[in-house]
Write a protein that holds these residues in place. Structure first.
Motif, PDB file in Angstrom:
ATOM      1  N   GLY A  18       0.767  -1.167  -0.005  1.00  0.00           N
ATOM      2  CA  GLY A  18       0.407  -0.182  -0.224  1.00  0.00           C
ATOM      3  C   GLY A  18       0.941   1.189   0.396  1.00  0.00           C
ATOM      4  O   GLY A  18       0.048   1.823   0.069  1.00  0.00           O
ATOM      5  N   GLY A  19       2.542   0.790   0.030  1.00  0.00           N
ATOM      6  CA  GLY A  19       2.850   2.308  -0.117  1.00  0.00           C
ATOM      7  C   GLY A  19       3.187   3.324   1.108  1.00  0.00           C
ATOM      8  O   GLY A  19       3.495   3.772   1.143  1.00  0.00           O
ATOM      9  N   GLN A  20       3.397   2.771   2.279  1.00  0.00           N
ATOM     10  CA  GLN A  20       3.132   2.994   3.462  1.00  0.00           C
ATOM     11  C   GLN A  20       4.497   3.135   3.941  1.00  0.00           C
ATOM     12  O   GLN A  20       5.410   1.809   3.894  1.00  0.00           O
ATOM     13  CB  GLN A  20       2.863   2.214   4.540  1.00  0.00           C
ATOM     14  N   ILE A  21       4.911   4.336   4.217  1.00  0.00           N
ATOM     15  CA  ILE A  21       6.409   4.373   4.229  1.00  0.00           C
ATOM     16  C   ILE A  21       6.784   4.066   5.636  1.00  0.00           C
ATOM     17  O   ILE A  21       8.015   2.967   5.449  1.00  0.00           O
ATOM     18  CB  ILE A  21       6.615   5.747   4.461  1.00  0.00           C
ATOM     19  N   ALA A  22       5.609   4.014   6.837  1.00  0.00           N
ATOM     20  CA  ALA A  22       6.401   3.408   7.882  1.00  0.00           C
ATOM     21  C   ALA A  22       5.977   1.707   7.641  1.00  0.00           C
ATOM     22  O   ALA A  22       6.747   1.458   8.829  1.00  0.00           O
ATOM     23  CB  ALA A  22       4.588   3.821   8.656  1.00  0.00           C
ATOM     24  N   ALA A  23       5.502   1.691   6.979  1.00  0.00           N
ATOM     25  CA  ALA A  23       5.407   0.031   7.279  1.00  0.00           C
ATOM     26  C   ALA A  23       7.258  -0.645   7.008  1.00  0.00           C
ATOM     27  O   ALA A  23       7.460  -1.135   7.059  1.00  0.00           O
ATOM     28  CB  ALA A  23       4.553  -0.915   5.973  1.00  0.00           C
ATOM     29  N   LEU A  24       7.481   0.581   5.247  1.00  0.00           N
ATOM     30  CA  LEU A  24       8.952  -0.231   4.977  1.00  0.00           C
ATOM     31  C   LEU A  24      10.016  -0.349   6.006  1.00  0.00           C
ATOM     32  O   LEU A  24      10.555  -0.873   6.150  1.00  0.00           O
ATOM     33  CB  LEU A  24       9.318   1.563   3.705  1.00  0.00           C
ATOM     34  N   ALA A  25       9.587   1.476   6.981  1.00  0.00           N
ATOM     35  CA  ALA A  25      10.958   1.205   7.800  1.00  0.00           C
ATOM     36  C   ALA A  25      10.394   0.850   9.386  1.00  0.00           C
ATOM     37  O   ALA A  25      11.608   0.156   9.512  1.00  0.00           O
ATOM     38  CB  ALA A  25      10.230   3.196   8.973  1.00  0.00           C
ATOM     39  N   ARG A  26       9.595  -0.164   9.443  1.00  0.00           N
ATOM     40  CA  ARG A  26       9.047  -1.259  10.310  1.00  0.00           C
ATOM     41  C   ARG A  26       9.710  -2.275   9.510  1.00  0.00           C
ATOM     42  O   ARG A  26      10.699  -3.492  10.549  1.00  0.00           O
ATOM     43  CB  ARG A  26       8.056  -1.217  10.957  1.00  0.00           C
ATOM     44  N   ALA A  27       9.250  -2.910   8.602  1.00  0.00           N
ATOM     45  CA  ALA A  27      10.237  -3.652   7.776  1.00  0.00           C
ATOM     46  C   ALA A  27      11.844  -3.421   8.255  1.00  0.00           C
ATOM     47  O   ALA A  27      12.590  -4.897   8.385  1.00  0.00           O
ATOM     48  CB  ALA A  27       9.697  -3.783   6.767  1.00  0.00           C
ATOM     49  N   ILE A  28      12.075  -2.724   7.901  1.00  0.00           N
ATOM     50  CA  ILE A  28      13.851  -2.778   7.744  1.00  0.00           C
ATOM     51  C   ILE A  28      14.302  -2.920   8.942  1.00  0.00           C
ATOM     52  O   ILE A  28      15.620  -3.828   9.209  1.00  0.00           O
ATOM     53  CB  ILE A  28      14.103  -1.376   7.653  1.00  0.00           C
ATOM     54  N   THR A  29      13.403  -2.112   9.953  1.00  0.00           N
ATOM     55  CA  THR A  29      13.828  -2.805  10.891  1.00  0.00           C
ATOM     56  C   THR A  29      14.187  -4.176  12.058  1.00  0.00           C
ATOM     57  O   THR A  29      14.923  -3.958  12.641  1.00  0.00           O
ATOM     58  CB  THR A  29      13.463  -1.550  12.807  1.00  0.00           C
ATOM     59  N   TRP A  30      12.470  -4.885  11.002  1.00  0.00           N
ATOM     60  CA  TRP A  30      12.878  -6.161  11.498  1.00  0.00           C
ATOM     61  C   TRP A  30      14.055  -6.839  10.869  1.00  0.00           C
ATOM     62  O   TRP A  30      14.043  -7.642  11.630  1.00  0.00           O
ATOM     63  CB  TRP A  30      11.332  -6.484  10.834  1.00  0.00           C
ATOM     64  N   VAL A  31      14.460  -6.294   9.861  1.00  0.00           N
ATOM     65  CA  VAL A  31      15.532  -6.984   9.216  1.00  0.00           C
ATOM     66  C   VAL A  31      16.716  -6.489   9.935  1.00  0.00           C
ATOM     67  O   VAL A  31      17.704  -8.090   9.822  1.00  0.00           O
ATOM     68  CB  VAL A  31      15.483  -6.395   7.486  1.00  0.00           C
ATOM     69  N   GLU A  32      17.056  -6.119  10.023  1.00  0.00           N
ATOM     70  CA  GLU A  32      18.440  -5.389  10.836  1.00  0.00           C
ATOM     71  C   GLU A  32      18.151  -5.999  12.440  1.00  0.00           C
ATOM     72  O   GLU A  32      19.469  -6.410  12.729  1.00  0.00           O
ATOM     73  CB  GLU A  32      18.346  -4.371  11.464  1.00  0.00           C
ATOM     74  N   ASN A  33      16.968  -5.735  12.753  1.00  0.00           N
ATOM     75  CA  ASN A  33      17.213  -7.025  14.099  1.00  0.00           C
ATOM     76  C   ASN A  33      17.136  -8.588  14.033  1.00  0.00           C
ATOM     77  O   ASN A  33      16.738  -9.495  14.436  1.00  0.00           O
ATOM     78  CB  ASN A  33      16.027  -6.544  15.060  1.00  0.00           C
ATOM     79  N   GLU A  34      17.080  -9.284  12.933  1.00  0.00           N
ATOM     80  CA  GLU A  34      16.917 -10.458  12.703  1.00  0.00           C
ATOM     81  C   GLU A  34      16.458 -11.333  12.923  1.00  0.00           C
ATOM     82  O   GLU A  34      15.701 -12.193  13.967  1.00  0.00           O
ATOM     83  CB  GLU A  34      17.965 -11.133  13.009  1.00  0.00           C
ATOM     84  N   ARG A  35      14.848 -10.147  13.319  1.00  0.00           N
ATOM     85  CA  ARG A  35      13.378 -10.536  14.375  1.00  0.00           C
ATOM     86  C   ARG A  35      12.940 -12.006  13.950  1.00  0.00           C
ATOM     87  O   ARG A  35      13.042 -12.134  12.496  1.00  0.00           O
ATOM     88  CB  ARG A  35      12.816  -9.213  14.447  1.00  0.00           C
ATOM     89  N   ALA A  36      12.358 -12.651  14.249  1.00  0.00           N
ATOM     90  CA  ALA A  36      12.166 -13.965  13.939  1.00  0.00           C
ATOM     91  C   ALA A  36      11.091 -14.401  13.135  1.00  0.00           C
ATOM     92  O   ALA A  36      10.619 -13.337  13.156  1.00  0.00           O
ATOM     93  CB  ALA A  36      11.032 -15.120  15.272  1.00  0.00           C
ATOM     94  N   GLY A  37      11.071 -14.367  11.510  1.00  0.00           N
ATOM     95  CA  GLY A  37      10.384 -14.375  10.900  1.00  0.00           C
ATOM     96  C   GLY A  37      10.733 -12.830   9.667  1.00  0.00           C
ATOM     97  O   GLY A  37      10.576 -13.029   8.493  1.00  0.00           O
ATOM     98  N   PHE A  38      12.000 -12.886   9.758  1.00  0.00           N
ATOM     99  CA  PHE A  38      12.386 -12.301   8.438  1.00  0.00           C
ATOM    100  C   PHE A  38      12.735 -12.730   7.014  1.00  0.00           C
ATOM    101  O   PHE A  38      12.431 -12.521   6.065  1.00  0.00           O
ATOM    102  CB  PHE A  38      13.904 -11.347   9.154  1.00  0.00           C
ATOM    103  N   GLN A  39      12.899 -13.961   7.447  1.00  0.00           N
ATOM    104  CA  GLN A  39      13.558 -14.828   5.952  1.00  0.00           C
ATOM    105  C   GLN A  39      12.363 -14.291   5.547  1.00  0.00           C
ATOM    106  O   GLN A  39      11.916 -15.256   4.367  1.00  0.00           O
ATOM    107  CB  GLN A  39      14.508 -15.855   6.562  1.00  0.00           C
ATOM    108  N   LYS A  40      10.621 -14.913   6.244  1.00  0.00           N
ATOM    109  CA  LYS A  40       9.930 -15.045   5.717  1.00  0.00           C
ATOM    110  C   LYS A  40       9.662 -14.123   5.028  1.00  0.00           C
ATOM    111  O   LYS A  40       9.014 -14.214   3.895  1.00  0.00           O
ATOM    112  CB  LYS A  40       8.396 -15.645   6.332  1.00  0.00           C
ATOM    113  N   LEU A  41       9.685 -12.704   5.571  1.00  0.00           N
ATOM    114  CA  LEU A  41       8.744 -11.033   4.832  1.00  0.00           C
ATOM    115  C   LEU A  41       9.473 -11.365   3.742  1.00  0.00           C
ATOM    116  O   LEU A  41       8.959 -10.797   2.473  1.00  0.00           O
ATOM    117  CB  LEU A  41       8.984 -10.775   6.029  1.00  0.00           C
ATOM    118  N   LEU A  42      11.285 -11.971   3.701  1.00  0.00           N
ATOM    119  CA  LEU A  42      11.888 -11.493   2.379  1.00  0.00           C
ATOM    120  C   LEU A  42      11.485 -12.423   1.759  1.00  0.00           C
ATOM    121  O   LEU A  42      11.295 -11.969  -0.222  1.00  0.00           O
ATOM    122  CB  LEU A  42      13.434 -11.588   2.801  1.00  0.00           C
ATOM    123  N   HIS A  43      10.898 -12.930   1.205  1.00  0.00           N
ATOM    124  CA  HIS A  43      10.998 -14.659   0.444  1.00  0.00           C
ATOM    125  C   HIS A  43       9.736 -13.629  -0.250  1.00  0.00           C
ATOM    126  O   HIS A  43       9.495 -14.099  -1.387  1.00  0.00           O
ATOM    127  CB  HIS A  43      10.999 -15.577   1.385  1.00  0.00           C
TER     128      HIS A  43
END
Lengths: 343, 343
Positions: A18-43
């Motif tokens: 949906g083009g929400q910048i806030a969602a992008l920023a949160r997703a980056i933080t997920w990936v940076e912190n390697e929070r559980a499920g980050f690989q699934k999100l990226l896949h």
């Protein structure tokens, strides 16, 4: 169990769709912190035909500290935005306690731009020390692709590995030098010739700019002579890296630089080079992901209750060494190493 | 099959046992290149009661570029040699194509010493970029221990991770500053206070040396107040890092510095600190070896015939992503990751 994150792979995917910048920023933080499920999100992002349709054109900038890379990023971003292209910037900062304030100053100047519609900037700390890319920066670039940035700028301080790393992440690599970088020719010898698609002589209003540009062109010419004599018949015409002079903080030369980036892209597309670079990048990515997951698995096995304490006790009692203890844990995991043996 | 190396684990072990510098140098090259069997060599060295008897006293030096660390290393090495202690030096050089010639100059000055009986110097390129330790530098330090150097000096450029890495490798950590490092207090805030066992204000003949030494002492005093109020009863008396002023290129202050190093060692030995540091180091080593071997195993699996080519083909046909391909290889190896799932 006690706290539940409001984000799930599904909500973040929907937010990014949906083009929400806030969602992008949160997703980056997920990936940076390697929070559980980050690989699934990226896949999921890369698999989603809507999100994975057209990856952004990636331009990497590298060069010595103080060469004005951030000013160039600012100028290039403004140019792309004026062309109607949304821009994602990934700036990899050195994390030195000894480094001065100059880099931070640049970053603040770049942040002025970041309120502009269509531009997103994220700074990440370099893995380790001055230079190189950040941990999981490739994954963040995947997120940029998925979010729909059609132009992506990657800025790194050019020391050590970072040239090679930026070459692995970008379609077009720009090496930025300044007249004061007296060791430019040494730098050229040190492998930059092989990765640069474009050279920028920034701060070109200072003495020595023309001479530096000439030196680079001479070196390129010599090299071209070497390689073209051995070129296979039917090979695509060689790309000769242009040398563009800029005064980035005044915006001089940036239009020419944008033209050069576009020309490089057209050349890559016309000769199948872009496809080959992307395939090489996918190979690097698989390798990187495999190594990261292997590291994570090794770490988990060591963190199991008692494992480390018992190993240390054996070492203290001289009944083992770090090598035999590591080997034993690997064998327990079924990762025995045929090359290896215990003394 | 076609070429056979003259070295085996056995011949290198015998050479190192016999005090042959050439065997040490070849063993280091083995370890640097991760030649097959290098783990076995290291395990055998550490297991051998003759070789693993008394590890050397390890002093790490870190600080900004240009602080005169190499001159200090030279002075300390001369001092140790005069005391009859053989010295191994590991100098970790930045590998930047942009870095100037200063570091190389220092290195050349240090090499003058290297002909001295009882001194061995090895330079390694930093992993990645400016600073940090080199790949497998811990293993090279194991070789130094085994060879019988009773004093080991580890020199790193203090940027980014290197402070933490040198703290993990050394018994005594020396942070070297100079009057010009105006951001010294910032550096102190950035975590150096926690790792420094000794502070050196080098180039103390320049203006501002006394002021810098005072600032460091004040910061240490404030910190001491914080920690001692919360000290557990029966805890060993706190070590207050001394601040030593030196003019290393003229040898001034080096004797005081040697005394301070010896005092720190006595304090560590008296209060069980050395034992705890060594145990913490063994834990780091196990972790490091595990991660390296996991990475190597992952790499081998990807290098098996056809694996990478097939993965890239699936990605190109949009039937996979780098994440799903890496996941599949991990699963085939039996390293399935419970945290992970495919979209």
């Amino acid at each position: 169990m006690f706290s539940r994150s409001p984000d799930s792979v599904g909500t973040l995917l929907a937010g990014i769709r949906g083009g929400q910048i806030a969602a992008l920023a949160r997703a980056i933080t997920w990936v940076e912190n390697e929070r559980a499920g980050f690989q699934k999100l990226l896949h999921s992002l890369l698999e989603d035909p809507f999100l994975a349709g057209a990856p952004g054109a990636r331009v990497g900038l590298t060069g010595p500290p103080g060469a004005g890379k951030s000013s160039l990023v600012r100028g290039l971003a403004q140019g792309f935005l004026a062309q109607g292209e949304p821009v994602g910037v990934l700036a990899v900062d050195p994390s030195s306690p000894f480094s001065g304030g100059a880099l931070l100053g640049d970053r603040i100047r770049l942040n002025d731009l970041a309120t502009h519609e269509g531009l997103f900037l994220r700074s990440m700390a370099a893995r380790g020390s001055l230079g190189g890319l950040a941990m999981n920066s490739h994954e963040v670039l995947d997120l940029y692709d998925a979010f729909g940035f059609s132009r992506i700028l990657i800025e790194t301080v050019g020391v050590g590995q970072s040239e090679l790393e930026v070459a692995g992440a970008a379609d077009t690599v720009m090496v930025v030098l300044v007249p004061e970088s007296g060791d430019a020719i040494q730098a050229l010898k040190a492998g930059l010739m092989e990765i640069a698609d474009l050279f920028v002589v920034n701060k070109a209003d200072r003495p020595g700019a023309d001479a530096l540009a000439r030196e680079i062109r001479t070196a390129l010419h010599l090299r071209q002579g070497e390689t073209s004599s051995g070129a296979a018949p039917g090979a695509p015409p060689e790309w000769i890296p242009p040398v563009v002079q800029t005064v980035a903080h005044r915006g001089e030369g940036v239009a020419e630089l944008l033209d050069a980036v576009a020309a490089h892209r057209r050349w890559m597309e016309a000769h199948g080079v872009l496809e080959r670079r992307r395939s090489a990048r996918a190979a690097l990515r698989i390798r990187g992901i495999l190594e990261r997951e292997a590291r994570r698995a090794a770490r988990r096995s060591l963190d199991a209750p008692g494992v480390l304490a018992q190993a240390l006790e054996r070492i203290e009692r001289r009944r083992g060494t770090p090598y035999s203890e590591a080997d034993q844990i690997l064998r327990a995991l079924g990762w025995g190493n045929a090359e290896e043996g215990k003394g």
